[in-house]
Design an enzyme around this catalytic site. Structure first.
Site, short mmCIF file in Angstrom:
data_model
loop_
_atom_site.label_atom_id
_atom_site.label_comp_id
_atom_site.label_asym_id
_atom_site.label_seq_id
_atom_site.Cartn_x
_atom_site.Cartn_y
_atom_site.Cartn_z
N CYS A 13 0.92 -1.19 -0.16
CA CYS A 13 0.32 0.08 0.20
C CYS A 13 0.76 1.26 0.04
O CYS A 13 1.84 1.20 -0.40
CB CYS A 13 -0.78 -0.56 0.69
SG CYS A 13 -0.28 0.06 2.92
N ASN A 16 2.21 1.71 3.89
CA ASN A 16 2.43 0.58 4.64
C ASN A 16 2.13 0.51 6.24
O ASN A 16 2.85 0.09 7.93
CB ASN A 16 4.07 -0.44 4.98
CG ASN A 16 4.58 -1.22 5.50
OD1 ASN A 16 5.09 -1.82 6.07
ND2 ASN A 16 3.60 -2.19 5.05
N CYS A 18 -1.77 0.17 7.23
CA CYS A 18 -2.97 0.36 7.80
C CYS A 18 -3.02 -0.52 6.71
O CYS A 18 -3.76 -2.71 7.27
CB CYS A 18 -3.69 1.21 7.25
SG CYS A 18 -4.13 3.02 7.71
N ARG A 19 -3.30 -0.61 5.45
CA ARG A 19 -3.55 -1.69 4.11
C ARG A 19 -2.53 -2.71 4.55
O ARG A 19 -3.65 -3.77 4.06
CB ARG A 19 -4.29 -1.40 3.20
CG ARG A 19 -5.35 -0.41 3.17
CD ARG A 19 -5.52 0.76 1.86
NE ARG A 19 -5.05 0.99 2.05
CZ ARG A 19 -4.77 1.77 0.06
NH1 ARG A 19 -5.02 2.26 -0.60
NH2 ARG A 19 -3.61 2.71 0.21
N SER A 20 -1.90 -3.04 4.01
CA SER A 20 -0.94 -4.09 3.86
C SER A 20 0.02 -4.79 4.62
O SER A 20 -0.16 -6.04 5.37
CB SER A 20 0.22 -3.94 2.94
OG SER A 20 0.95 -2.50 3.59
N ASP A 130 -8.27 2.96 0.98
CA ASP A 130 -7.80 3.88 2.04
C ASP A 130 -8.18 4.28 3.47
O ASP A 130 -8.90 4.73 3.13
CB ASP A 130 -6.15 4.58 1.96
CG ASP A 130 -5.93 5.70 2.75
OD1 ASP A 130 -5.80 4.57 3.76
OD2 ASP A 130 -4.58 6.15 2.58
#
Length: 170
Positions: A13, A16, A18-20, A130
């Protein structure tokens, strides 16, 4: 019986935090729940450098705890050129990061470069949104999408790479 090396998967993402790392934690957790922990080497990173060395966003960590995943040990890192040499699958959370990855990808990259949600079945999203500037509900949505995509990726790895849990091996 000779064991093939683990499949190497990188979730990407922007920052690095939140999402990944969510994708890394969920995917590792789902592999472990199926007895497949040694079937894949999993990591995550960001295309930007802002959060290098930082833990996941507290809202991601809280949602992970609620769902039984541990991402507290993860730390942000930035994409490195050698990631294209080390990983079989490099999966972006959104199109913007995928385009950034494509721009950095060497011509001789032999792996799979694409969107993570391409593996999810039954979801209407193509990108993992996001949640950083939103509320708690955005983090829950990210986990819902990442769990669906992780299940689909495990099915894909079973079909194309022969990884199998105890139930499917019988």
């Amino acid at each position: 019986m000779t064991r093939s090396p683990p499949i190497r998967i990188l979730f990407v993402c922007l920052g690095n935090i939140c999402r990944s790392p969510t994708a890394e934690g969920v995917f590792v957790g789902q592999l472990a729940a199926r007895g497949l922990a040694t079937s894949a080497d999993v990591d995550s990173c960001g295309t930007a450098h802002w959060h290098v060395g930082k833990p996941p966003d507290a809202r991601s960590a809280a949602e992970a705890d609620r769902r039984g995943y541990d991402i507290s040990h993860l730390r942000g890192r930035q994409l490195h050129a050698n990631d294209f040499l080390q990983f079989d699958y490099i999966l972006a959370m959104d199109r913007t990061n995928l385009e950034d990855l494509r721009a950095r990808c060497p011509e001789d990259f032999q792996g799979h470069l694409g969107l993570f949600l391409a593996f999810a079945e039954g979801v209407t999203h193509e990108e993992v949104p996001d949640p950083y500037y939103g509320g708690e509900d955005g983090f829950a949505e990210v986990f819902d999408l990442v769990e669906a995509a992780s299940e689909g990726l495990i099915r894909h790895l079973h079909m194309h790479h022969g990884i199998a849990d105890a139930d499917s091996a019988q």
